[in-house]
Motif scaffolding. Sequence first.
Motif, mmCIF file in Angstrom:
data_model
loop_
_atom_site.group_PDB
_atom_site.id
_atom_site.type_symbol
_atom_site.label_atom_id
_atom_site.label_comp_id
_atom_site.label_asym_id
_atom_site.label_seq_id
_atom_site.Cartn_x
_atom_site.Cartn_y
_atom_site.Cartn_z
ATOM 1 N N LEU A 1 -18.452 21.927 24.362
ATOM 2 C CA LEU A 1 -18.865 21.582 25.748
ATOM 3 C C LEU A 1 -17.610 21.027 26.478
ATOM 4 C CD1 LEU A 1 -21.272 20.620 27.484
ATOM 5 C CD2 LEU A 1 -21.132 18.381 26.196
ATOM 6 N N ILE A 2 -16.654 20.546 26.080
ATOM 7 C CA ILE A 2 -15.366 20.031 26.525
ATOM 8 C C ILE A 2 -14.822 21.300 27.054
ATOM 9 C CG2 ILE A 2 -13.064 19.353 26.232
ATOM 10 C CD1 ILE A 2 -14.180 17.135 24.248
ATOM 11 N N LEU A 3 -14.504 22.417 26.322
ATOM 12 C CA LEU A 3 -14.133 23.450 26.950
ATOM 13 C C LEU A 3 -14.746 24.202 28.262
ATOM 14 C CD1 LEU A 3 -13.114 25.339 23.760
ATOM 15 C CD2 LEU A 3 -11.580 24.465 25.380
ATOM 16 N N LYS A 4 -16.082 24.432 28.305
ATOM 17 C CA LYS A 4 -16.970 24.855 29.198
ATOM 18 C C LYS A 4 -16.712 23.859 30.655
ATOM 19 C CE LYS A 4 -18.373 27.965 29.486
ATOM 20 N NZ LYS A 4 -17.649 29.302 29.799
ATOM 21 N N GLU A 5 -16.740 22.629 30.564
ATOM 22 C CA GLU A 5 -16.673 21.613 31.300
ATOM 23 C C GLU A 5 -15.013 21.821 32.114
ATOM 24 O OE1 GLU A 5 -17.368 17.961 29.905
ATOM 25 O OE2 GLU A 5 -19.680 18.007 30.308
ATOM 26 N N MET A 6 -14.161 22.076 31.170
ATOM 27 C CA MET A 6 -12.977 22.398 31.611
ATOM 28 C C MET A 6 -12.615 23.712 32.426
ATOM 29 S SD MET A 6 -10.489 21.050 28.291
ATOM 30 C CE MET A 6 -8.885 21.227 29.286
ATOM 31 N N GLY A 7 -13.699 24.397 32.583
ATOM 32 C CA GLY A 7 -13.624 25.562 33.139
ATOM 33 C C GLY A 7 -13.109 26.738 32.561
ATOM 34 N N ILE A 8 -13.153 26.936 31.019
ATOM 35 C CA ILE A 8 -12.465 27.938 30.433
ATOM 36 C C ILE A 8 -13.377 29.173 30.764
ATOM 37 C CG2 ILE A 8 -11.857 28.732 28.059
ATOM 38 C CD1 ILE A 8 -10.106 26.506 29.204
ATOM 39 N N LYS A 9 -12.869 30.221 30.948
ATOM 40 C CA LYS A 9 -13.679 31.451 31.257
ATOM 41 C C LYS A 9 -14.748 32.072 30.052
ATOM 42 C CE LYS A 9 -11.113 32.789 35.374
ATOM 43 N NZ LYS A 9 -10.449 33.724 36.169
ATOM 44 N N GLN A 10 -13.699 32.090 29.108
ATOM 45 C CA GLN A 10 -14.314 32.783 27.890
ATOM 46 C C GLN A 10 -14.009 31.775 26.675
ATOM 47 O OE1 GLN A 10 -16.027 35.836 27.171
ATOM 48 N NE2 GLN A 10 -16.210 35.742 29.456
#
Length: 222
Positions: free
Chosen positions: A89-98
């Motif tokens: 969840l943190i990674l997706k909220e940070m905008g990590i593409k993959q």
Amino acid sequence: MLNQKKEFVVIGLGRFGSSLCMELTDIGIEVVAIDKDPEKVGEFSSIVSHAVELDAVDEEGLNSVGIRNFDCVVVSIGEDIQASILITLILKEMGIKQVWVKARNHYHQKVLEKIGADRIIHPERDMARRIAHHIGNDKVTDYIEISKSYSIVEIMASDKLAGKTLGELDAFDKYHCKIVAIKKNEDDVSVMPSLNTRIDLNDILVTIGKNKNLDKFEEERV
């Protein structure tokens, strides 16, 4: 312009994460390995490009390693499902593409799908399927699932296929499968072979198609 090397982050140095780091490094991919266990980090400091002791649920810590600059982040934490979900969840909220994530079970997968994981990995299940296909048919030398409905199967040519051309076999029209390569040996591989290509005994046919069609092809032609 020269192609830039791909760079991956692997979070979690358990059995799967450790193996993934070594395989990626072997094929020339830059890897940053992250784990909160100092012993594991020390073990991989000489193997990967950079090993970091960090609890990945710490967003500031992830920012400190420049997490947004990487092509893909693999979350390979299998035992602690809560941490796996939170990190994803943190990674997706940070905008990590993959963001690729190892799932422990079906329920873990369902949550990961809802929070936007880009790819969900089931290493134990996938390996079990590959072994099952090999046990079920000794002519199947490898099996790779590419979606719920489609797979790639490597099939060893039996007496039924030896001597035929791909045109005579007519796998696409009869079985809706596509033979995308023929491997004679490790150094002799024909990619996208023509219909005139003749099949020899024990050739490896790299075949792609729907699972039900591949099963029928294996049953009737192998």
